[in-house]
Write a protein that holds these residues in place. Structure first.
Motif, PDB file in Angstrom:
ATOM      1  N   SER A  93       0.863  -1.070   0.144  1.00 33.77           N
ATOM      2  CA  SER A  93      -0.149   0.032  -0.078  1.00 33.77           C
ATOM      3  C   SER A  93       0.908   1.193  -0.126  1.00 33.77           C
ATOM      4  O   SER A  93       2.338   1.004   0.050  1.00 33.77           O
ATOM      5  N   TYR A  94       0.331   2.611  -0.208  1.00 34.41           N
ATOM      6  CA  TYR A  94       1.051   3.488  -0.128  1.00 34.41           C
ATOM      7  C   TYR A  94       0.099   4.689   0.464  1.00 34.41           C
ATOM      8  O   TYR A  94      -1.098   4.687   0.681  1.00 34.41           O
ATOM      9  N   ASP A  95       0.750   5.745   0.971  1.00 43.73           N
ATOM     10  CA  ASP A  95       0.024   6.895   1.774  1.00 43.73           C
ATOM     11  C   ASP A  95       0.884   8.011   1.508  1.00 43.73           C
ATOM     12  O   ASP A  95       0.237   9.358   2.159  1.00 43.73           O
ATOM     13  N   SER A  96       1.747   8.372   0.399  1.00 39.94           N
ATOM     14  CA  SER A  96       2.237   9.300   0.186  1.00 39.94           C
ATOM     15  C   SER A  96       2.430   9.848  -1.258  1.00 39.94           C
ATOM     16  O   SER A  96       2.660   8.708  -2.040  1.00 39.94           O
ATOM     17  N   LEU A  97       2.408  10.999  -1.506  1.00 41.72           N
ATOM     18  CA  LEU A  97       2.779  11.656  -3.066  1.00 41.72           C
ATOM     19  C   LEU A  97       4.081  11.967  -2.955  1.00 41.72           C
ATOM     20  O   LEU A  97       4.426  12.774  -4.073  1.00 41.72           O
ATOM     21  N   ASN A  98       4.951  12.043  -2.127  1.00 38.13           N
ATOM     22  CA  ASN A  98       6.289  12.620  -1.859  1.00 38.13           C
ATOM     23  C   ASN A  98       7.431  11.498  -1.687  1.00 38.13           C
ATOM     24  O   ASN A  98       7.626  11.273  -0.582  1.00 38.13           O
ATOM     25  N   PRO A  99       8.184  11.439  -2.922  1.00 40.17           N
ATOM     26  CA  PRO A  99       9.203  10.314  -2.810  1.00 40.17           C
ATOM     27  C   PRO A  99      10.253  10.733  -2.202  1.00 40.17           C
ATOM     28  O   PRO A  99      11.207   9.852  -1.812  1.00 40.17           O
ATOM     29  N   PHE A 100      10.452  12.052  -1.582  1.00 41.67           N
ATOM     30  CA  PHE A 100      11.681  12.553  -1.066  1.00 41.67           C
ATOM     31  C   PHE A 100      11.808  12.648   0.394  1.00 41.67           C
ATOM     32  O   PHE A 100      12.759  13.088   0.958  1.00 41.67           O
ATOM     33  N   ILE A 101      10.642  12.171   1.111  1.00 42.86           N
ATOM     34  CA  ILE A 101      10.654  12.284   2.499  1.00 42.86           C
ATOM     35  C   ILE A 101      10.672  11.257   3.107  1.00 42.86           C
ATOM     36  O   ILE A 101      10.413   9.974   2.651  1.00 42.86           O
ATOM     37  N   VAL A 102      10.915  11.117   4.524  1.00 41.44           N
ATOM     38  CA  VAL A 102      10.777   9.828   5.264  1.00 41.44           C
ATOM     39  C   VAL A 102       9.536   9.283   5.743  1.00 41.44           C
ATOM     40  O   VAL A 102       9.323   8.026   5.545  1.00 41.44           O
ATOM     41  N   ARG A 103       8.668  10.245   5.878  1.00 42.80           N
ATOM     42  CA  ARG A 103       7.308   9.862   6.365  1.00 42.80           C
ATOM     43  C   ARG A 103       6.564   9.031   5.247  1.00 42.80           C
ATOM     44  O   ARG A 103       6.329   9.633   4.076  1.00 42.80           O
ATOM     45  N   GLY A 104       5.927   8.004   5.735  1.00 40.76           N
ATOM     46  CA  GLY A 104       5.007   7.288   4.829  1.00 40.76           C
ATOM     47  C   GLY A 104       5.783   6.562   3.627  1.00 40.76           C
ATOM     48  O   GLY A 104       6.998   6.295   3.499  1.00 40.76           O
ATOM     49  N   SER A 176      18.323  19.490   3.072  1.00 39.45           N
ATOM     50  CA  SER A 176      17.956  19.839   4.309  1.00 39.45           C
ATOM     51  C   SER A 176      17.164  18.589   5.057  1.00 39.45           C
ATOM     52  O   SER A 176      17.028  17.735   4.637  1.00 39.45           O
ATOM     53  N   PRO A 177      17.015  18.906   6.551  1.00 41.08           N
ATOM     54  CA  PRO A 177      16.590  18.030   7.300  1.00 41.08           C
ATOM     55  C   PRO A 177      15.142  17.520   7.156  1.00 41.08           C
ATOM     56  O   PRO A 177      14.588  16.484   7.329  1.00 41.08           O
ATOM     57  N   GLN A 178      14.557  18.188   6.113  1.00 41.65           N
ATOM     58  CA  GLN A 178      13.167  17.863   5.828  1.00 41.65           C
ATOM     59  C   GLN A 178      12.949  16.937   4.826  1.00 41.65           C
ATOM     60  O   GLN A 178      11.675  16.231   4.773  1.00 41.65           O
ATOM     61  N   ALA A 179      14.235  16.456   4.134  1.00 38.86           N
ATOM     62  CA  ALA A 179      13.924  15.406   3.319  1.00 38.86           C
ATOM     63  C   ALA A 179      14.662  14.366   3.851  1.00 38.86           C
ATOM     64  O   ALA A 179      15.481  14.112   5.124  1.00 38.86           O
ATOM     65  N   SER A 180      14.509  12.905   3.302  1.00 40.03           N
ATOM     66  CA  SER A 180      15.244  11.821   3.764  1.00 40.03           C
ATOM     67  C   SER A 180      16.706  12.027   3.844  1.00 40.03           C
ATOM     68  O   SER A 180      17.228  12.617   2.765  1.00 40.03           O
ATOM     69  N   GLN A 239       6.137  17.957   5.373  1.00 36.07           N
ATOM     70  CA  GLN A 239       4.484  17.804   5.831  1.00 36.07           C
ATOM     71  C   GLN A 239       3.747  17.632   4.242  1.00 36.07           C
ATOM     72  O   GLN A 239       2.614  17.312   4.285  1.00 36.07           O
ATOM     73  N   ILE A 240       4.387  17.721   3.121  1.00 34.52           N
ATOM     74  CA  ILE A 240       3.718  17.584   1.711  1.00 34.52           C
ATOM     75  C   ILE A 240       3.671  16.078   1.748  1.00 34.52           C
ATOM     76  O   ILE A 240       4.689  15.338   1.197  1.00 34.52           O
ATOM     77  N   ALA A 241       2.390  15.497   1.689  1.00 30.80           N
ATOM     78  CA  ALA A 241       2.239  14.044   1.483  1.00 30.80           C
ATOM     79  C   ALA A 241       1.219  13.672   0.381  1.00 30.80           C
ATOM     80  O   ALA A 241       1.355  12.696  -0.206  1.00 30.80           O
ATOM     81  N   THR A 242      -0.055  14.469   0.421  1.00 31.38           N
ATOM     82  CA  THR A 242      -1.065  14.131  -0.307  1.00 31.38           C
ATOM     83  C   THR A 242      -1.377  15.334  -1.434  1.00 31.38           C
ATOM     84  O   THR A 242      -2.229  15.219  -2.268  1.00 31.38           O
TER      85      THR A 242
END
Length: 648
Positions: A93-104, A176-180, A239-242
């Motif tokens: 499954s997936y829950d994010s449209l941002n492939p550059f971050i850690v979350r999700g 930056s710390p906001q990305a993976s 926080q950009i996920a969806t």
């Protein structure tokens, strides 16, 4: 089992990245440490300044400035039709449209389909790039900077021009710390991006490595307007996920009904469709991904005709299950395609655990793996044994160390196993005259030397603590591999067992190094580079979300990685990776398993593919990026078709 897509030289596009549970300030520390490793390089000889549309790490690019398309692309292939694909990169499954971050978990293949890079890697060279968003690159004479000119026609999906400012924004955000933290590590070699004018950006590097301009060319570009809300408020990047991405790549999102399905459609205004690096690529008008819970369900869906392609990783499934009426009637076919360098797959051993810190213990664990029996009885002889981290590649070690290898290894002789300085070791065999019984006897001797003895019904250390090993995995079917291995370990008195986890929990434990052992795959690379820092260095061992899953902390390994990353000639790079290979193999940081010499792909016969197979590629990437839907066959002449229509 988990596959990590390398950000380095493994393929022309960047795969989606899974990273740690928290980037935090650690990403910055890791990035600074990476820079420190690179900056420690000896002064490198000056490189000639040059400006060219294509660049190569060593030598000259294969394709001339006036090339029309890559040899493995078919520019005349139909550019219509749809592709229905199954699980990409294993998530259910997936829950994010941002492939550059850690979350999700990011949507399947979203980075490839929606985010272009400055340059395009070719799949039939060691390391070369060609124009994409950037139409020209100039490398400084001292090798410490590269200047990219942006194609004036480059556009985001909202129509905005891609300029140097957006390129700098993308780099700064990914570091930056906001990305993976994986991206911070990948681009740590870039000290800064300087906007020279609207369409020109200069990247300043921490050293003069020949890989640096290509690493800069790998930079994915996205719009600073992505994440801006209707009220003008900008969301923090992590926080950009969806929010729908403002794409620089060829596809847009058409719909996403739930967390198991997503449909992309090709942007009819994609500006780069006719560039030489894109001709013959992305031939499907629409691509649908369906995520299944297990490999058995997705195979049955493929056999029923619900999906177009099934890339098969199970030897048993391939040998026994790819049969049925739709294979008999010609709707489905199965093909085996040439593969390039092998990927390293094995049981990772987490050396952060005290019981695994003695190399003799890790060697004993390797002796308990009966590959030959498994390949004969379960895998139908389809696999080959891995004896190198770069199997079937010029970067893998063979024979005895060369003079250049010994020069790199000699300063660490006292801390390395003596086998490093002899012939390249081959993994234990159970073929006659060898046997599993004999290997286990040797393993027991090694364990005894390390202070582990069998008493009171278990293998115990001097304090009486028994050895317990939990092997975790998230893939149904891996028990066929793991259970026989745990049984061999139990013969030694080890309390070994398997635990199957769901993907999310498995990833969390992997990212935070909370495991004893697990099966892991390091994807193949055409040319080793910056990924070595993430995978093997001491600094990466302490970074949550890094790829140093075994927890390697070795001055010898650090020095050899440093030598490889700083190599100025192909010969120097090969010497460094050969020496590194010898150390990694003889330190037994993992138990090598096996690899497939061919790609196994089931597909509908209405799909076609170019006649030329790339030298290095990932199977899923090749299908998605270069296959196409064949035009319908004409079964009647025009006159007979008219007559048939008139009758009806």
């Amino acid at each position: 089992m988990r596959i990590v897509h390398s950000l380095a030289f493994s393929r022309a596009r960047r795969g989606s990245i899974r990273a740690g549970a928290s980037a935090g300030g650690g990403a910055g520390r890791w990035a600074r440490a990476t820079v420190a490793v690179l900056a420690a390089s000896l002064a490198l000889p000056a490189l000639p300044a040059y400006a060219a549309p294509g660049i190569a790490q060593f030598g000259t690019p294969k394709y001339p400035p006036n090339f029309t398309h890559f040899d493995y692309a078919d520019p005349d292939a139909p550019a219509d039709g749809e592709l229905v694909f199954q699980n990409y990169d294993q998530p259910q499954s997936y829950d994010s449209l941002n492939p550059f971050i850690v979350r999700g978990l990011a949507a399947p293949d979203i980075q490839n389909l929606m985010f272009d890079t400055l340059m395009q890697r070719s799949w039939d060279e060691l390391a070369s790039e060609y124009p994409l968003i950037a139409d020209d690159v100039e490398v400084a004479a001292d090798g410490r900077s590269a200047t990219f000119h942006i194609n004036p026609a480059a556009r985001f999906s909202n129509g905005d021009a891609i300029t140097a400012a957006e390129v700098k924004y993308s780099l700064d955000t990914l570091k930056s710390p906001q990305a993976s933290p994986l991206f911070a590590s990948q681009f740590a070699v870039i000290k800064d991006a300087v906007v020279l004018d609207r369409l020109t950006v200069r990247f300043d590097f921490g050293d003069a490595s020949r890989a640096n301009p290509l690493i800069a060319g790998d930079l994915p570009v996205f719009s600073p307007k992505w994440g801006v809300q209707p009220d003008g408020r900008r969301l923090p990047f992590d926080q950009i996920a969806t929010d729908l991405p403002i794409a620089s790549g060829p596809y847009l999102i058409e719909s996403r009904k739930n967390d198991k399905t997503i449909i992309y459609y090709r942007n009819p205004k994609y500006w780069a469709a006719d560039l030489p690096a894109r001709r013959g690529m992305y031939r499907f008008r629409r691509i649908t991904f369906k995520l299944y819970l297990d490999q058995y369900t997705k195979l049955e869906a493929f056999k029923a005709g619900d999906d177009d392609v099934d890339v098969e990783y199970s030897a048993t499934q391939w040998a026994r299950k790819y049969v049925g009426k739709n294979f008999d009637n010609g709707m489905l076919a199965k093909g085996m395609f040439r593969e390039g360098p092998a990927q390293m797959q094995g049981f990772l051993i987490n050396t952060r655990e005290p019981q695994f810190q003695d190399v003799r213990v890790r060697h004993a664990l390797a002796l308990a793996f009966d590959y030959d029996w498994m390949n004969r009885m379960m895998f139908y002889g389809q696999y080959r044994r891995l004896n190198s981290y770069w199997e079937d590649s010029p970067f893998g070690a063979t024979g005895v160390p060369s003079e250049k290898e010994l020069k790199l290894l000699e300063p660490f002789r006292a801390t390395l196993p003596p086998e490093v300085f002899g012939p390249m070791v081959r993994q234990p065999s159970t073929l006659p005259p060898n046997s599993l019984r004999g290997n286990l006897r040797h393993a027991r001797e090694l364990l005894a030397e390390a202070g582990w003895h069998f008493r009171d019904g278990a293998l115990r250390d001097e304090s009486g603590t028994p050895m317990r090993i939990e092997i975790i995995d998230d893939q149904p079917g891996m028990d066929r591999l793991i259970v026989p291995y745990t049984q061999a370990l139990q013969t030694l008195g080890i309390d070994a067992h398997m635990r199957e986890l769901d993907s999310a929990l498995y990833q969390k434990r992997l990212d935070n190094f909370q495991y004893d052992m697990t099966t892991f795959i390091y994807p193949e690379v055409t040319i080793p580079g910056i990924e070595l820092i993430r995978r093997f260095t001491s600094e990466a061992a302490a970074q949550v979300g890094s790829e140093n899953y075994p927890g390697i902390r070795s001055k010898a390994v650090d020095a050899l990685v440093h030598a490889a990353v700083g190599a100025t000639t192909l010969d120097d790079l090969e010497a460094a990776t050969h020496a590194l290979d010898r150390v990694l193999i003889n330190e037994y940081y993992l138990v090598p398993q096996y690899y497939m010499p061919h790609a196994r792909i089931g597909y509908k016969t209405t799909l076609g593919h170019p006649n030329v197979v790339p030298v290095s590629y990932r199977y899923e990437d090749w299908v998605i990026d270069y296959w196409y839907r064949k035009p319908p066959r004409r079964t009647q002449t025009a006159s007979s078709a008219s007559s048939a229509t008139a009758v009806h």
